[in-house]
Design a protein around this motif. Structure first.
Motif, mmCIF file in Angstrom:
data_model
loop_
_atom_site.group_PDB
_atom_site.id
_atom_site.type_symbol
_atom_site.label_atom_id
_atom_site.label_comp_id
_atom_site.label_asym_id
_atom_site.label_seq_id
_atom_site.Cartn_x
_atom_site.Cartn_y
_atom_site.Cartn_z
ATOM 1 N N GLN A 291 -5.372 9.048 20.034
ATOM 2 C CA GLN A 291 -4.871 8.000 20.925
ATOM 3 C C GLN A 291 -3.400 7.750 20.636
ATOM 4 O OE1 GLN A 291 -8.019 5.270 19.719
ATOM 5 N NE2 GLN A 291 -8.405 4.833 21.866
ATOM 6 N N GLN A 292 -2.661 7.443 21.700
ATOM 7 C CA GLN A 292 -1.227 7.178 21.562
ATOM 8 C C GLN A 292 -0.873 5.926 22.345
ATOM 9 O OE1 GLN A 292 1.280 10.913 22.279
ATOM 10 N NE2 GLN A 292 -0.574 11.320 23.459
ATOM 11 N N TRP B 22 0.809 -1.218 0.000
ATOM 12 C CA TRP B 22 0.000 0.000 0.000
ATOM 13 C C TRP B 22 0.842 1.268 0.000
ATOM 14 C CZ3 TRP B 22 0.845 2.614 4.539
ATOM 15 C CH2 TRP B 22 1.104 1.877 5.706
ATOM 16 N N TRP C 58 -8.111 0.301 16.973
ATOM 17 C CA TRP C 58 -7.928 1.262 15.888
ATOM 18 C C TRP C 58 -8.399 0.688 14.552
ATOM 19 C CZ3 TRP C 58 -2.445 3.970 16.410
ATOM 20 C CH2 TRP C 58 -2.339 4.512 17.702
ATOM 21 N N HIS D 25 1.163 10.469 6.741
ATOM 22 C CA HIS D 25 0.031 9.522 6.758
ATOM 23 C C HIS D 25 0.460 8.187 7.367
ATOM 24 C CE1 HIS D 25 -4.045 9.213 5.558
ATOM 25 N NE2 HIS D 25 -3.866 8.050 4.947
ATOM 26 N N CYS D 26 1.030 8.304 8.517
ATOM 27 C CA CYS D 26 1.670 7.149 9.149
ATOM 28 C C CYS D 26 1.246 7.119 10.611
ATOM 29 C CB CYS D 26 3.178 7.349 9.019
ATOM 30 S SG CYS D 26 4.172 6.187 9.938
ATOM 31 N N SER D 27 1.031 5.923 11.155
ATOM 32 C CA SER D 27 0.597 5.870 12.557
ATOM 33 C C SER D 27 1.655 5.317 13.502
ATOM 34 C CB SER D 27 -0.654 5.002 12.689
ATOM 35 O OG SER D 27 -0.334 3.642 12.440
ATOM 36 N N GLU E 40 -3.448 -1.430 16.423
ATOM 37 C CA GLU E 40 -4.102 -1.698 17.695
ATOM 38 C C GLU E 40 -5.507 -2.219 17.368
ATOM 39 O OE1 GLU E 40 -2.689 -0.428 21.101
ATOM 40 O OE2 GLU E 40 -1.108 -0.984 19.701
ATOM 41 N N LYS F 210 3.030 4.846 18.630
ATOM 42 C CA LYS F 210 1.871 4.822 17.737
ATOM 43 C C LYS F 210 1.008 6.038 18.034
ATOM 44 C CE LYS F 210 1.302 -0.179 17.409
ATOM 45 N NZ LYS F 210 0.310 -1.248 17.457
ATOM 46 N N PHE F 211 0.513 6.653 16.990
ATOM 47 C CA PHE F 211 -0.349 7.819 17.157
ATOM 48 C C PHE F 211 -1.460 7.768 16.119
ATOM 49 C CE2 PHE F 211 -1.902 11.836 18.161
ATOM 50 C CZ PHE F 211 -1.839 12.730 17.098
ATOM 51 N N ASN F 212 -2.698 7.753 16.587
ATOM 52 C CA ASN F 212 -3.847 7.786 15.703
ATOM 53 C C ASN F 212 -4.325 9.230 15.661
ATOM 54 O OD1 ASN F 212 -6.450 7.662 14.585
ATOM 55 N ND2 ASN F 212 -6.804 5.603 15.370
ATOM 56 N N TYR F 213 -4.018 9.922 14.575
ATOM 57 C CA TYR F 213 -4.347 11.361 14.557
ATOM 58 C C TYR F 213 -5.837 11.624 14.392
ATOM 59 C CZ TYR F 213 -3.540 10.658 9.488
ATOM 60 O OH TYR F 213 -3.539 10.198 8.194
ATOM 61 N N LYS F 214 -6.605 10.557 14.105
ATOM 62 C CA LYS F 214 -8.062 10.763 14.036
ATOM 63 C C LYS F 214 -8.666 10.814 15.433
ATOM 64 C CE LYS F 214 -10.191 8.104 10.956
ATOM 65 N NZ LYS F 214 -10.439 6.877 10.172
ATOM 66 N N TRP G 107 -6.168 1.461 10.259
ATOM 67 C CA TRP G 107 -6.519 2.354 11.365
ATOM 68 C C TRP G 107 -7.142 3.632 10.826
ATOM 69 C CZ3 TRP G 107 -4.042 7.130 11.353
ATOM 70 C CH2 TRP G 107 -3.006 7.250 10.423
ATOM 71 N N ASP G 108 -6.914 3.907 9.557
ATOM 72 C CA ASP G 108 -7.349 5.161 8.952
ATOM 73 C C ASP G 108 -8.487 4.959 7.962
ATOM 74 O OD1 ASP G 108 -5.809 7.702 6.862
ATOM 75 O OD2 ASP G 108 -7.223 7.911 8.521
ATOM 76 N N GLU H 280 -4.017 1.010 5.315
ATOM 77 C CA GLU H 280 -3.907 1.639 6.642
ATOM 78 C C GLU H 280 -5.233 1.444 7.376
ATOM 79 O OE1 GLU H 280 -1.037 5.330 5.576
ATOM 80 O OE2 GLU H 280 -2.711 4.808 4.295
#
Lengths: 285, 339
Positions: B160-161, A13, A86, B132-134, A83, B153-157, A48-49, A46
């Motif tokens: 959460q970390q 990806w 996520w 665009h990376c978590s 996660e 790890k970071f979910n920018y939406k 999580w996204d 991705e």
């Protein structure tokens, strides 16, 4: 059983343009797909996204080509990829309608997970792996028409990761649901595992199931005592899965003497901080 | 010429290297690395082992590494000695940024660097959003083992970390330990990030690793004299696989990796060694990608030859080093003359 896993690697990806939009077409191009019984879907990019909704929609669009699939697992990823909480899931309502021959459905991740109204003649098994299962999903399953459902395994989780049901909600779920063929009941990975144990033992299903799964949660001696006192009253129960627990050595010895097969692997100790003991289920992520 | 080991007294490295020498009836001298002055010794074949990091406080790591760098400069100044691994080469690979750049220049597959020297958590989160990376690894540019290494790890939406680290905060001090912990508390995460990031760090993509029986693993390959002398898998429940973090070492045979994969790993490692001609041996950390088992070089350790599964068994790595050193000693040739 013929089983195959499809998943995108990081290079797929990141470098090669693969995504949720290409996964189903890639699956359909694989000759091996057509002889499978079980389809396992891992990372679609991705995860999580980007939710798996496109993947689900594409399966629905090509339902005739997926009609031979008996077992479906969507979200087979480990924590290196995402996660659990996520993983962006999707709405399975149309998929379940489009795949009437499906016997088993496993889903990992509960963010954005929806079912709507469930009505499936042939589904025998549902397993949802999560760090926190929302009440909305529990309600959908409670109201589901699943006459052949044989196995129900739900990882309830913790409040921090989306488990927003009370013990009364779990009690209502057990009362209001109707699964006449259920022989495996698993309400697991729960921070209120002792309380869940009580309501399960008080439920109608305790008279019909063969396997009771209360694993991966914060089961302590309170829950253990309830099981010790009640399981002998139900000769229909053949197996008791308590793997990953916080039972004392003494309670473990007593439970091991029950005349059912008991899994007591993975005893845990609570974490102590500032004179408070903390208990965590297996999956809290 | 003498054969001289420069290292820490009472360390396993010293003990087993000298044992390998005794087993092969080769005379080897030993000098404490903190007392070594090259000019005090007649021309010798010299192996330099790493010094112990004497302090678990991460704040002293830079000072320690600075003094180690000075040591290497001192050693490299004396051209009379033949070094098993040249001090300059050891210094080069100790610099993770330079090491990675050299490997990339030579078209070798390496774990991708996203940025260098991000100053704080906010910049890091902006970087992750932009790329665009978590999930990333954060590594102090000069560090050894897992000291100061963070998996983030970071979910920018959802904001959460998660942070994995072997650093523990004790009062106001960041201490390196052998225990990997997973943190979700935003305050604790910020505190650690904002102390590690300014230490001149590289930010790397976190590649999902191959899995065996539910645990991810990567490989430590010991290359010596152009060949793969040892390969071991480092299995871990968490993302940081260094063996000193109480992770499990697994013999390669148990993984049942396809021959093709072993071959590709060996080829990548051979090519890696050619990039650093000053190194006769190195411990190369190799990641296998989860889906395709494609090898990527994570890092090159210029003194990464200590494998417990070997020293407590055949002690092959050190025996081969002794053999090489002894040959050079007998020939009386400088390494620079051999090529």
């Amino acid at each position: 059983m013929n089983s195959k896993r499809y998943a995108y690697s990081y290079e797929d990806w990141e470098d090669n343009g693969k995504s949720d939009k290409t996964l189903v077409s890639d699956i359909l191009e694989d000759k091996e797909f057509y002889s499978l019984d079980e389809l396992i879907i891992g990372s679609w990019g991705e995860a999580w996204d980007v939710s798996c909704q496109q993947v689900l929609d594409d399966i629905v669009l090509n339902a005739d080509k997926f009609s031979h699939i008996k077992y479906l697992f969507i979200g087979d990823m480990d924590s290196e990829e995402s996660e659990v909480s996520w993983i962006a899931q999707g709405n399975y309502n149309a998929l379940l309608k489009a795949l009437p021959n499906l016997k088993g459905l496993t889903i990992k991740g509960s963010t954005d997970l929806e079912f709507g109204e469930i009505n499936h003649e042939n589904l025998e098994s549902i397993e949802i792996i999560s760090g926190g299962l929302p009440l909305s999903v529990i309600h959908s399953i409670a109201n589901a028409k699943l006459p052949k459902l044989n196995k129900l395994l739900l990882y309830l989780g913790v409040e921090n990761y989306g488990f927003d049901a009370s013990i009364e909600d779990i009690e209502d779920f057990l009362t209001n649901s109707d699964f006449p063929s259920l022989s495996y009941l698993g309400l697991t990975n729960c921070e209120i595992q002792d309380e869940v144990t009580k309501v399960v033992l008080d439920s109608k299903y305790i008279n019909q199931i063969e396997v009771l799964d209360l694993s991966n949660g914060c089961l302590k001696d309170t829950g253990g005592e309830l099981l010790l006192n009640n399981i002998p009253n139900y000769p229909n129960i053949k197996k008791l899965n308590l793997e990953y627990h916080y039972l004392s050595n003494e309670m473990m010895k007593k439970l091991a003497n029950l005349s059912v097969e008991v899994n007591l692997n993975s005893q845990n100790e609570p974490y102590s901080y500032d004179d408070t003991l903390y208990y965590d289920p297996l999956i809290t992520e | 010429m003498n054969l001289l080991l420069v290292g820490e007294p009472n360390s396993r490295r010293t003990q087993y290297f000298l044992r390998a020498a005794a087993d092969q009836r080769v005379d080897a001298l030993f000098c404490n690395i903190h007392e070594f002055h090259p000019e005090c010794y007649s021309p010798s074949v010299v192996k330099i082992d790493p010094p112990h990091f004497p302090n678990y406080e991460l704040s002293s790591m830079n000072e320690f590494l600075c003094s180690y760098d000075n040591m290497m400069n001192l050693f490299s100044g004396d051209l009379r000695h033949t070094y098993l691994n040249e001090p300059k080469a050891i210094q080069l690979v100790l610099n993770k940024l330079q090491c990675k750049q050299e490997l990339e220049k030579n078209m070798l597959p390496v774990t991708k660097m996203l940025a260098y020297h991000i100053k704080n958590q906010q910049e890091l989160q902006e970087l992750l959003y932009e790329k665009h990376c978590s999930s990333v690894f954060i590594k102090p540019n000069f560090s050894s083992g897992a000291a100061g290494v963070l998996a983030y790890k970071f979910n920018y939406k959802t904001n959460q970390q998660v942070l994995y680290t072997s650093c523990h905060q004790i009062n106001e001090t960041l201490v390196n330990t052998r225990n990997l912990q997973r943190l979700e508390n935003p305050g604790m995460i910020s505190s650690i990030l904002n102390r590690i990031l300014p230490m001149e760090t590289i930010i790397e993509r976190w590649y999902p690793k191959a899995v065996f029986k539910g645990c991810c693993f990567d490989l430590r390959v010991v290359m010596q004299f152009g060949k793969m002398d040892y390969m071991i898998a480092r299995q871990s429940n968490g993302p940081i696989t260094n063996l000193q973090l109480n992770n499990g070492a697994l013999p390669i045979s148990q993984l049942e990796l396809p021959e093709r994969v072993i071959g590709e790993v060996e080829e990548v490692c051979k090519k890696t060694m050619r990039v650093f001609p000053g190194l006769q041996y190195a411990g190369i950390d190799v990641l296998l990608s989860k889906e395709e088992l494609k090898p990527y070089v994570i890092e090159v350790n210029g003194q990464g030859d200590l494998i417990y599964q070997d020293i407590f068994h055949e002690n092959r790595i050190y025996k081969n080093q002794i053999h090489w050193c002894d040959q050079r000693r007998k020939n009386g040739t400088r390494k620079a003359d051999i090529k």
